[in-house]
Design a protein around this motif. Structure first.
Motif, mmCIF file in Angstrom:
data_model
loop_
_atom_site.group_PDB
_atom_site.id
_atom_site.type_symbol
_atom_site.label_atom_id
_atom_site.label_comp_id
_atom_site.label_asym_id
_atom_site.label_seq_id
_atom_site.Cartn_x
_atom_site.Cartn_y
_atom_site.Cartn_z
ATOM 1 N N ARG A 134 0.776 -1.448 -0.026
ATOM 2 C CA ARG A 134 0.019 0.170 -0.190
ATOM 3 C C ARG A 134 1.190 1.129 -0.338
ATOM 4 O O ARG A 134 0.676 2.313 -0.767
ATOM 5 N N SER A 135 2.158 1.137 0.505
ATOM 6 C CA SER A 135 2.683 2.377 0.676
ATOM 7 C C SER A 135 4.113 2.147 1.052
ATOM 8 O O SER A 135 4.635 0.724 1.730
ATOM 9 N N ALA A 136 5.556 2.674 0.954
ATOM 10 C CA ALA A 136 6.721 2.592 1.213
ATOM 11 C C ALA A 136 6.753 3.811 1.334
ATOM 12 O O ALA A 136 7.504 4.891 0.826
ATOM 13 N N THR A 137 7.537 3.415 2.820
ATOM 14 C CA THR A 137 8.791 4.411 3.253
ATOM 15 C C THR A 137 10.253 4.296 3.328
ATOM 16 O O THR A 137 10.575 3.354 4.367
ATOM 17 N N PHE A 138 11.252 5.318 2.180
ATOM 18 C CA PHE A 138 12.397 4.930 2.220
ATOM 19 C C PHE A 138 12.837 6.182 3.206
ATOM 20 O O PHE A 138 12.795 7.142 3.568
ATOM 21 N N ASP A 151 3.896 -0.711 4.010
ATOM 22 C CA ASP A 151 3.255 -0.894 4.954
ATOM 23 C C ASP A 151 1.951 -1.675 3.740
ATOM 24 O O ASP A 151 2.127 -1.728 2.336
ATOM 25 N N THR A 152 1.359 -2.866 4.447
ATOM 26 C CA THR A 152 1.425 -4.063 2.933
ATOM 27 C C THR A 152 -0.506 -4.207 3.703
ATOM 28 O O THR A 152 -0.413 -4.008 5.128
ATOM 29 N N ARG A 200 8.327 8.470 0.216
ATOM 30 C CA ARG A 200 7.287 8.295 0.835
ATOM 31 C C ARG A 200 6.574 7.922 -0.650
ATOM 32 O O ARG A 200 6.140 8.700 -1.482
ATOM 33 N N ILE A 201 5.918 6.876 -0.742
ATOM 34 C CA ILE A 201 5.217 5.940 -1.759
ATOM 35 C C ILE A 201 4.039 5.801 -1.797
ATOM 36 O O ILE A 201 4.350 4.772 -1.309
ATOM 37 N N GLU A 202 2.684 6.362 -1.622
ATOM 38 C CA GLU A 202 1.759 6.228 -1.505
ATOM 39 C C GLU A 202 1.169 5.077 -2.918
ATOM 40 O O GLU A 202 0.811 6.407 -3.689
ATOM 41 N N LYS A 203 0.618 4.351 -2.678
ATOM 42 C CA LYS A 203 0.138 3.626 -3.995
ATOM 43 C C LYS A 203 -1.742 3.155 -4.397
ATOM 44 O O LYS A 203 -1.608 3.385 -5.444
ATOM 45 N N ASN A 204 -2.044 3.362 -2.987
ATOM 46 C CA ASN A 204 -3.484 4.029 -3.369
ATOM 47 C C ASN A 204 -4.352 2.735 -3.962
ATOM 48 O O ASN A 204 -5.567 2.954 -4.503
ATOM 49 N N PHE A 205 -3.872 1.443 -3.744
ATOM 50 C CA PHE A 205 -4.503 0.379 -4.128
ATOM 51 C C PHE A 205 -6.386 0.888 -3.798
ATOM 52 O O PHE A 205 -6.093 1.176 -2.630
ATOM 53 N N LYS A 223 -4.801 6.295 -7.955
ATOM 54 C CA LYS A 223 -2.945 7.589 -8.512
ATOM 55 C C LYS A 223 -2.193 7.861 -6.955
ATOM 56 O O LYS A 223 -2.553 7.091 -6.343
ATOM 57 N N GLN A 224 -0.904 7.067 -7.404
ATOM 58 C CA GLN A 224 -0.173 7.273 -7.008
ATOM 59 C C GLN A 224 0.511 8.459 -6.112
ATOM 60 O O GLN A 224 0.302 9.765 -6.754
#
Length: 341
Positions: A134-138, A151-152, A200-205, A223-224
């Motif tokens: 759902r999101s990835a934070t590096f 965040d899965t 932070r990459i929010e995938k917003n599935f 929308k990413q």
């Protein structure tokens, strides 16, 4: 007395699925450098409530099952490469310029690659199906490894027959990316005043509940959104002038009617090389944002005896020239097929 479950003796592994919630016939299991995990299976009961002539609630029936989870990892050249491909939705192109060297370029796409996870601990083993990011934070700070927190969500999670997960897996021996051996660029020029970041990459599935199932039947991309927070100790007011709208100005400056776009690029390398002595190259990971703007600018003086530091949130948006908002570039010894198999 039954033994307790120590994290010292825990193992976790992941594999791509054939389709959402369906394992591959012969999964390729991966053992990333996981430092923390939390999965919370949640089986919401449907409560019957009706007039009964007493004060007691009757037995509920099973409702929707969800299994959100968070995982923290140290990021290395090969122990996290498959997750990178999953974050960027397997929209990957690879080149093999010389023997043993593979260069992977990843941009966000619309494909969804789901995965399964299994874990071993001394009090039992678990198995989670239908996972997606759902999101990835590096994140990176001074004197630290490059880390990623995922965040899965899983379609469902349950118990696994004991003895399925190896208790002594083979882990990557390559160095993880760290603060040492990194560089940052802005607008294709070397930058020395940036010392930390959080990307932070929010995938917003969007979950698609299917009638007759206790869990989600499918997920589709939304929308990413990409945000990039930068820690810096700037030596001049150039960055603040960028926020105001014109970094070329040198005099008194007020707000401009336009944003001043900037390109950001962070590169990580390790000191290790390929096993083949004829191949000399550093393992490398690079993030590039082509169109970025400062949304806010903080002026924070924490003490009268320290460097003036700013930690500025950056909005990253689509760049038509590069057909992406964010790009990842990875150099390792894995082929393109191995990255997404």
């Amino acid at each position: 007395m039954a033994s307790r479950g120590s994290t010292t003796l825990a193992t976790v592994r992941f594999a791509l699925e054939d389709s959402f919630g369906v394992s591959e016939a012969s999964p390729t299991w991966r053992y990333p450098h996981c430092t923390r995990l939390s999965i919370t299976p949640d089986h919401q009961p449907i409560q019957p409530r009706h007039f009964t002539g007493d004060v007691f609630l009757r037995t509920p029936q099973p409702g929707v099952h969800t299994a959100p989870g968070t995982f923290d990892f140290n990021v290395g050249p090969e122990n996290f490469s498959w997750f990178l491909a999953a974050i960027f939705n397997a929209n990957l192109s690879s080149a093999n310029p010389t023997t043993g060297v593979y260069q992977h370029t990843m941009k966000p796409g619309i494909n969804v690659r789901t995965f399964e996870g299994q874990g071993y601990q001394t009090n039992g083993e678990w198995w989670a199906h239908g996972g997606y990011i759902r999101s990835a934070t590096f994140g990176l700070d001074v004197n630290s490894f490059l880390t990623c927190s995922l965040d899965t969500a899983f379609q469902y999670a349950g118990a696994l027959t004991d003895g399925q997960v190896p208790t002594n897996p083979s882990l990557s021996v390559l160095d993880n990316f760290s603060f040492i051996g990194g560089s940052a660029e802005r607008d294709d020029g070397a930058v020395t005043d940036m010392d930390s970041f959080s990307l932070r990459i929010e995938k917003n599935f969007i979950e698609f509940p299917r009638f007759g199932l206790q869990y989600a039947g499918d997920v589709v991309p939304g929308k990413q959104e990409v945000t990039w927070e930068i820690g810096m100790s700037p030596a001049t007011l150039v960055e603040m002038r960028r926020f105001l709208g014109d970094d070329t100005d040198t005099g008194q400056q007020n707000l401009s009617e336009r944003f001043d776009n900037l390109k950001l690029e962070w590169t990580f390398q390790t000191a290790q090389y390929a096993d083949d002595p004829a191949v000399v190259y550093p393992y490398q990971l690079k993030f590039t944002a082509y169109t970025s703007v400062y949304g806010t600018w903080n002026i924070d003086w924490g003490s009268d005896s320290e460097l003036m530091r700013n930690r500025v949130p950056v909005l990253v948006r689509y760049n038509s020239g590069q057909t992406t908002d964010l790009e990842a570039y990875l150099v390792n010894t894995l082929s393109g097929a191995a990255m997404i198999a």
